[in-house]
Write an enzyme that holds these catalytic residues in place. Sequence first.
Site, PDB file in Angstrom:
ATOM      1  N   GLU A 182      -0.947  -3.402   9.168  1.00 39.99           N
ATOM      2  CA  GLU A 182       0.273  -3.518   8.357  1.00 39.99           C
ATOM      3  C   GLU A 182       0.984  -4.844   8.617  1.00 39.99           C
ATOM      4  OE1 GLU A 182       1.184  -1.866   5.906  1.00 39.99           O
ATOM      5  OE2 GLU A 182      -0.109  -0.124   6.047  1.00 39.99           O
ATOM      6  N   TYR A 209       9.663  -0.801   5.952  1.00 36.96           N
ATOM      7  CA  TYR A 209       8.359  -0.540   5.326  1.00 36.96           C
ATOM      8  C   TYR A 209       7.290  -0.292   6.400  1.00 36.96           C
ATOM      9  CZ  TYR A 209       3.732  -1.242   3.690  1.00 36.96           C
ATOM     10  OH  TYR A 209       2.400  -1.047   3.491  1.00 36.96           O
ATOM     11  N   ASP A 260       6.309  -0.483  -0.564  1.00 35.51           N
ATOM     12  CA  ASP A 260       5.889  -1.883  -0.696  1.00 35.51           C
ATOM     13  C   ASP A 260       6.075  -2.305  -2.158  1.00 35.51           C
ATOM     14  OD1 ASP A 260       3.852  -0.580  -2.003  1.00 35.51           O
ATOM     15  OD2 ASP A 260       2.256  -1.801  -1.149  1.00 35.51           O
TER      16      ASP A 260
END
Length: 354
Positions: free
Chosen positions: A38, A121, A139
């Site tokens: 990520e 996020y 996102d």
Amino acid sequence: MYNTIKKQELLRWYNLNINKRYMPWRSTNDPYKIWLSEIMLQQTQVKTVIPYYNKWIKKYPTLESVAKSNIDDLLKIWEGLGYYSRCRNFHKSSIKIFQDYNGKIPEDFDQFKELPGVGEYTAGAVLSIAFGKKIPAIDTNILRVMSRILGLKERSKSNLSKIKINMIDYLNTERPGDINQALMDFGAMICKNKDPVCKNCIFQDICKAWEVGDPEGYPAKNKKVAVKKILMSSGILVDDELILIVKKKNGIYREMWQFPSITIKSSIKKNLIKKKFKEEFGIKIKSMKLIGSFNHLLSHRNINVKVFSIEARKTLIESKDFKWIKAKNLNSLPLPNLDKRVFKLFHNYRNDSK
Ligand code: SF4
């Protein structure tokens, strides 16, 4: 009930299409690997990240191996991926996890979000995928899909809150991580920024943007951020076979090594550049020659780099922030792409003048 049917349809679509977007981190439950992916994926395309991710995991298979590593080695692997603060923060976070959480990645949203470089996020993505927490990971893909389904045009805080509320409701399932990932993939493959494939879309009957006949108009386009122009002179200072490099203490290339450089406001004469190099780095300059220039584009910056070859005397004492190094050993240190381009010009110049 309606939501349940849509979730089942979405998960069915996801299972059918999962292999169309190969991502090595999708086949693991290891929170460390999911988190790393990520971080690497922030502002970076999947196909760029895959080789970096594989190389990193081979060298650092556990979070502990990251925490025990030094930042130079980590930045070396990250070299070329850009946005180097991601790497520095990931390293800091790994150390903090061993200091404060006994080496165990916290499953609590607030604790995880407190770690350096972790935003809402990233926390949502890692905790939902690795630990099955019912937390949205909004996102750009999910934002687009949900804005279109809900008919939210404006990019405002209140619309973001509406999307979050809907997502929390939607994630009320056994597989919240899969729902987050499925919606991300759905946005990347079907509900695309341009030319969304609305025909046969599973959400068509509830999609407000489709209903008004303007899917691409949702959400409204981001205002373009102005690109800042920067003029920079970069010098390769040479004393016989040795080249001077400097460790950056701040800015986007913090902790990386660069050739000495000065930033200038407008084009200035060579003599003044020479003077500034001397003042800044305290080195006796024998001669200097402009050997080329190039434009280096970053997301919000366009840097015009003039490259000088500078014959100097090695009067500067080495410290942890300065090094005289042989050109063939440069590869062992993390250098930004900009400086690799500087060195390429220098290398060609040296070969031509032999
Ligand atoms: S109908 Fe079109 S705009 Fe609406 S969710 Fe499906 S692909 Fe996106």
